[in-house]
Scaffold this active site. Structure first.
Site, PDB file in Angstrom:
ATOM      1  N   GLU A   1       0.243 102.211 -68.677  1.00 53.27           N
ATOM      2  CA  GLU A   1       1.360 101.581 -67.948  1.00 53.27           C
ATOM      3  C   GLU A   1       1.349 100.050 -68.006  1.00 53.27           C
ATOM      4  OE1 GLU A   1       0.662 103.761 -64.377  1.00 53.27           O
ATOM      5  OE2 GLU A   1       2.373 105.104 -64.716  1.00 53.27           O
TER       6      GLU A   1
ATOM      7  N   HIS B   1       8.646 113.779 -70.549  1.00 52.22           N
ATOM      8  CA  HIS B   1       8.975 112.499 -71.164  1.00 52.22           C
ATOM      9  C   HIS B   1       7.921 112.218 -72.232  1.00 52.22           C
ATOM     10  CE1 HIS B   1      12.524 110.656 -69.583  1.00 52.22           C
ATOM     11  NE2 HIS B   1      12.232 111.041 -68.360  1.00 52.22           N
TER      12      HIS B   1
ATOM     13  N   ASP C   1      11.033 107.460 -70.190  1.00 54.55           N
ATOM     14  CA  ASP C   1      10.835 107.113 -68.773  1.00 54.55           C
ATOM     15  C   ASP C   1      10.400 105.649 -68.652  1.00 54.55           C
ATOM     16  OD1 ASP C   1       8.468 107.788 -70.098  1.00 54.55           O
ATOM     17  OD2 ASP C   1       7.512 108.664 -68.336  1.00 54.55           O
TER      18      ASP C   1
ATOM     19  N   TYR D   1      21.434 110.702 -87.539  1.00 58.68           N
ATOM     20  CA  TYR D   1      21.427 109.263 -87.286  1.00 58.68           C
ATOM     21  C   TYR D   1      21.421 108.442 -88.559  1.00 58.68           C
ATOM     22  CZ  TYR D   1      20.350 110.733 -82.559  1.00 58.68           C
ATOM     23  OH  TYR D   1      20.407 111.316 -81.329  1.00 58.68           O
TER      24      TYR D   1
END
Ligand SMILES: [Zn+2]
Ligand SMILES: [Zn+2]
Length: 420
Positions: free
Chosen positions: A398, A119, A124, A322
Site C-alpha cells: 500500500e 481486485h 481498487d 482494445y
C-alpha cells in the site's frame, strides 16, 4: 509545451497533503478490496466516489456514464486549460488467496461457474489514488489555473458478455468534452516492479487485443473409416500450425513484435467417432494498427484456405477489443521530468513494451495521453517472482498509493501550469 525546468511550488503542498491523506486512501482501498464489483456492476464503488467528489465541492459530478462511470469536474480559481485523470473501478472473477484482514469473500457466477470476485488487477488502488488526488486538488483549487476532469471508469477488464461499456463508451458519452480536455494521464500498479519504481515508454506501450474463433465443419463418420467423411480434427490441427507461420514468416518483426496464440481447441466426443465440427479460439496482440489489420487478414485466409484444401469449411470470427495503447511521444517526453522530480531520477525507468492491453487506448485516440506503471511489490520481496496482476495471489504494497497520489497530482498541476 514547456518542460518543467524548476521545482514547482506545488510540490511541497502536494507532498504534505499526500502525507496527511495517506491513511484515508489506504482505508478506501481496503474497503473497495473487501467489496469488489465486476465490470458494469460497480454500483457501490461509484456511489462512494460520487459522494466523495460532491462533498469536496466539485462543480459537476455526473453518474451512470457508460453504465456505472463517474465523471467529476473541478474548476480552479483561475481560467486555464483542461486536464483529465483516469482511474478504473472494476474487479475480476478471481477467488482471492491473499491472506489479509480485508480479503474479498464476495462470490459470483461467471460463465456458468461459481467463483470469487477480487481486485486482482489493482483497480481498487487506482480508484482510491484518484479519490486522494481529488481531495488534494480540491484543497488547492483557488490557486489552480484551469480545470481538472476526473474520470472513474467501469469495465476496463471488458464488460460482461453481451454488454457494452468501458473507456470507448465513456469517450462516446462525452467524458473528454465540455470543456474540451487537452491531455489525459493514467497509471497502473504492477507487481513486476518494486514499490517506488515507475515504468514508462513513449509510442506503442501496450498491445492491441483481439480474439478469434474458427469453426471447422467436416463430415462425421466412423473413426475406423475416415475416407467416408471429412475429418475436422486433422484440418483444424493444420490450421493451428498454419496460424503459427503468420508472425514467424509473414510479419515484419523488425517493425513491431506480435503474438498469435491458440488457447482453445475443441472437437469430438468419443475416441471412435470423427466429429462434424472442431473449434479454435485464440488471441492476437500487436503494437501497430497496420500489422493488426494484416494479421486479421492472414488468420482468415489461412483458416479458410487450409480448410478448403482438406475438403472442410472454416468460418472465422474476429472480435476487436482494445486498440494499441500509444503514449503520445511529446507528452511522454514532457512528463518524464515531472515523474523524476517527484519520484527521484533513479526510480523512473524506460521499460519494454507490454503484451497486455488497456482500454486507456481509447482516450489516447481522442486526446494526447500518457499511461505509465508504478510498482507495488514490497521492496523486500523479489518482484521478478511476485504473483502477477490477475493472479489470486496478487499482492499490493500500500505504500504505492501515496506515490500514485503524488504523481497524478503533480502531473496535472505541472501540465496546467505549462499550458496556461
Ligand atoms: Zn487487468
Ligand atoms: Zn488493470
Amino acid at each position: 509545451m514547456n518542460a518543467p525546468d524548476k521545482a514547482f511550488s506545488h510540490d511541497a503542498r502536494i507532498a504534505e497533503a499526500a502525507d496527511k491523506i495517506e491513511s484515508k486512501v489506504v482505508a478506501w482501498r481496503r474497503d473497495f478490496h473487501e467489496n469488489p464489483e465486476l465490470g458494469n456492476r460497480e454500483v457501490r464503488t461509484a456511489k462512494i466516489v460520487a459522494d466523495h467528489l460532491r462533498k469536496l465541492g466539485f462543480d459537476e459530478v455526473t453518474e451512470k456514464v457508460a453504465h456505472t462511470g463517474v465523471v467529476g469536474t473541478l474548476k480552479g480559481g483561475k481560467p486555464g486549460p483542461v486536464v483529465a485523470l483516469r482511474a478504473d473501478m472494476d474487479a475480476l472473477p478471481v477467488t482471492e488467496e491473499v491472506d489479509v484482514p480485508f480479503k474479498s469473500r464476495v462470490r459470483t457466477e461467471w460463465n456458468g461457474q461459481q467463483c470469487g470476485v477480487m481486485h486482482a488487477c489493482g483497480h481498487d488502488a487506482h480508484t482510491s489514488i484518484l479519490m486522494g488526488v481529488a481531495e488534494i486538488l480540491a484543497g488547492m483549487r483557488s490557486e489552480i489555473a484551469g480545470t481538472v476532469r476526473f474520470i472513474f471508469q467501469p469495465a476496463e477488464e471488458t464488460p460482461p458478455i453481451g454488454e457494452d461499456g468501458g473507456a470507448k463508451m465513456m469517450v462516446e458519452q462525452g467524458c473528454l468534452e465540455n470543456p474540451d480536455v487537452g491531455a489525459i494521464f493514467g497509471l497502473h500498479i504492477t507487481s513486476v516492479f518494486p514499490t517506488g519504481k515507475i515504468g514508462y515508454r513513449p509510442g506503442p506501450f501496450m498491445a492491441s487485443a483481439d480474439d478469434f474463433r474458427v469453426f471447422v465443419r467436416g463430415t462425421q463418420t466412423h473413426a475406423a473409416m475416415p475416407w467416408r467423411g471429412t475429418d475436422p480434427i486433422v484440418v483444424t490441427s493444420q490450421i493451428v500450425l498454419g496460424l503459427q507461420t503468420i508472425v514467424s514468416r509473414q510479419m515484419n518483426i523488425t517493425k513491431e513484435p506480435s503474438v498469435v496464440t491458440v488457447g482453445v481447441f475443441q472437437g469430438g466426443v468419443r475416441h471412435n467417432i470423427i466429429p462434424d465440427e472442431a473449434k479454435l479460439e485464440g488471441t492476437i496482440r500487436t503494437f501497430d494498427e497496420g500489422q493488426r489489420e494484416e494479421i486479421h487478414g492472414h488468420v482468415k485466409r489461412i483458416a479458410e484456405m487450409i480448410a478448403e484444401a482438406g475438403g472442410a469449411k472454416a468460418r472465422v470470427h474476429i472480435h476487436r477489443w482494445y486498440d494499441v495503447t500509444v503514449n503520445h511521444p511529446e507528452l511522454t517526453e514532457w512528463s518524464v521530468p515531472s515523474l523524476k522530480r517527484i519520484a527521484g531520477d533513479e526510480n523512473v525507468l524506460f521499460v519494454d513494451k507490454v503484451c497486455g492491453s488497456e482500454d486507456f487506448s481509447f482516450y489516447q485516440k481522442a486526446v494526447p495521453g500518457f499511461f505509465f506503471f508504478i510498482g507495488c511489490t514490497p521492496p523486500e520481496k523479489d518482484a521478478g517472482t511476485a504473483a502477477p496482476n490477475h493472479s489470486p495471489r496478487f499482492y499490493v504494497d500500500e505504500a504505492c498509493l501515496k506515490q500514485g497520489v503524488k504523481l497524478l497530482s503533480g502531473l496535472a498541476l505541472d501540465w496546467l501550469a505549462a499550458n496556461a
